[in-house]
Write an enzyme that holds these catalytic residues in place. Sequence first.
Site, PDB file in Angstrom:
ATOM      1  CD1 TRP A  11      -2.390  -1.533   0.013  1.00 12.44           C
ATOM      2  CD2 TRP A  11      -3.628  -1.231   1.757  1.00 12.44           C
ATOM      3  NE1 TRP A  11      -3.697  -2.762   0.009  1.00 12.44           N
ATOM      4  CE2 TRP A  11      -3.734  -1.638   1.457  1.00 12.44           C
ATOM      5  CE3 TRP A  11      -3.053  -0.612   3.236  1.00 12.44           C
ATOM      6  CZ2 TRP A  11      -5.087  -3.044   2.679  1.00 12.44           C
ATOM      7  CZ3 TRP A  11      -4.408  -1.627   4.086  1.00 12.44           C
ATOM      8  CH2 TRP A  11      -5.529  -2.238   3.989  1.00 12.44           C
ATOM      9  CG  HIS A  96      10.560  -0.754  -1.758  1.00 19.12           C
ATOM     10  ND1 HIS A  96       9.472   0.197  -2.861  1.00 19.12           N
ATOM     11  CD2 HIS A  96       8.865  -1.586  -2.668  1.00 19.12           C
ATOM     12  CE1 HIS A  96       8.709   0.565  -3.691  1.00 19.12           C
ATOM     13  NE2 HIS A  96       8.556  -0.951  -4.049  1.00 19.12           N
ATOM     14  CD  GLU A  98       8.420   3.364  -4.341  1.00 10.01           C
ATOM     15  OE1 GLU A  98       7.697   2.768  -2.517  1.00 10.01           O
ATOM     16  OE2 GLU A  98       7.861   3.400  -4.605  1.00 10.01           O
ATOM     17  CB  SER A 214       3.224  -0.838 -13.805  1.00 11.28           C
ATOM     18  OG  SER A 214       3.713   0.423 -13.870  1.00 11.28           O
ATOM     19  N   GLY A 235       1.684  -2.272  -6.664  1.00  7.17           N
ATOM     20  CA  GLY A 235       1.987  -0.999  -5.635  1.00  7.17           C
ATOM     21  C   GLY A 235       0.146  -0.211  -5.696  1.00  7.17           C
ATOM     22  N   GLY A 236       0.457   0.394  -6.688  1.00  7.49           N
ATOM     23  CA  GLY A 236      -1.111   1.289  -6.954  1.00  7.49           C
ATOM     24  C   GLY A 236      -2.364   0.389  -7.086  1.00  7.49           C
TER      25      GLY A 236
HETATM   26  P1  13P Z   1       3.181  -0.309  -8.698  1.00  6.31           P
HETATM   27  O1  13P Z   1       2.152  -1.317  -9.231  1.00  6.31           O
HETATM   28  O2  13P Z   1       2.373   0.973  -8.277  1.00  6.31           O
HETATM   29  O3  13P Z   1       4.061   0.595 -10.053  1.00  6.31           O
HETATM   30  O4  13P Z   1       4.153  -0.601  -7.636  1.00  6.31           O
HETATM   31  C1  13P Z   1       4.897  -1.576  -7.501  1.00  6.31           C
HETATM   32  C2  13P Z   1       6.042  -1.264  -5.995  1.00  6.31           C
HETATM   33  O5  13P Z   1       6.760  -0.334  -6.275  1.00  6.31           O
HETATM   34  C3  13P Z   1       5.233  -2.597  -5.653  1.00  6.31           C
HETATM   35  O6  13P Z   1       6.273  -2.409  -4.542  1.00  6.31           O
END
Ligand code: 13P
Length: 254
Positions: A11, A96, A98, A214, A235-236
């Site tokens: 999330w 991760h 990020e 994605s 993710g999204g």
């Molecule tokens: P998205 O699915 O938004 O590209 O993010 C992937 C992600 O970083 C899952 O940890």
Amino acid sequence: MRKKPLIIGNWKMNLTLKEGVAFAQSLRDSLSGKNEVLCGICPSFVSLRDIGKVLEGSGIYMAAQNVHSSENGAYTGEVSAPMVKETGCTHVLIGHSERRNIFGETDAFINAKIKAALSVGLKPILCIGEKLNEREDGRTEYVIKNQLKDDLQGIRADEMKEFTIAYEPVWAIGTGKTALPEQANEVHSFIRSILAEKYGKYIAGNVYIQYGGSAKPENAYELLAQPEIDGLLVGGASIKLESFLHIIEAASNP
Ligand code: 13P
């Protein structure tokens, strides 16, 4: 025989406590009695305890999005592995992109976090992946190999069994650009070969390797059809119940 697909929703910094609890309740209800897919969610730290209670006994995994390497101490704003474990988490995301790229986490720090997680029985979901310029320079395998070497330093074979590896090419995260299923499969296969060198074929074959970047209802089936893709880290598309459920549905119809 193929493993049951593992679908986890990361999330990130989305959904408040109230929204997260409502989501978890609906997810639990929607998946009750279904067991073709292993699935889980990664709420924010502040929601873990309450969501942990909602998910108790449901078989749905809960993962924290991060953890500190120390058990306790003067680390303002950080959360330790024992704290995470007590909320009911089964897993924890570590490394991760990020965290690596926005918050400057190094492989050495990630390695220490992995050890902290394992010490309390949390299963690490180790995220690795190359950046766009690294892929364009033909360095994908070099980057992946080094991340695995440094992140897994000192990790024993019996501990490796607890792992999930998430291959998340940085250029595909949140960009709408998904790696082609064959492209992702190729890297998964490379990851498994590195694990096999270090831990043997049997353990490498049993480790779950998820794809992230994605992933969405429209591409989930195609990605999961690849032999080396054991699941998705979403993710999204995981923060809306409907799209997350569509992905789980795609995973349950191989
Ligand atoms: P998205 O699915 O938004 O590209 O993010 C992937 C992600 O970083 C899952 O940890």
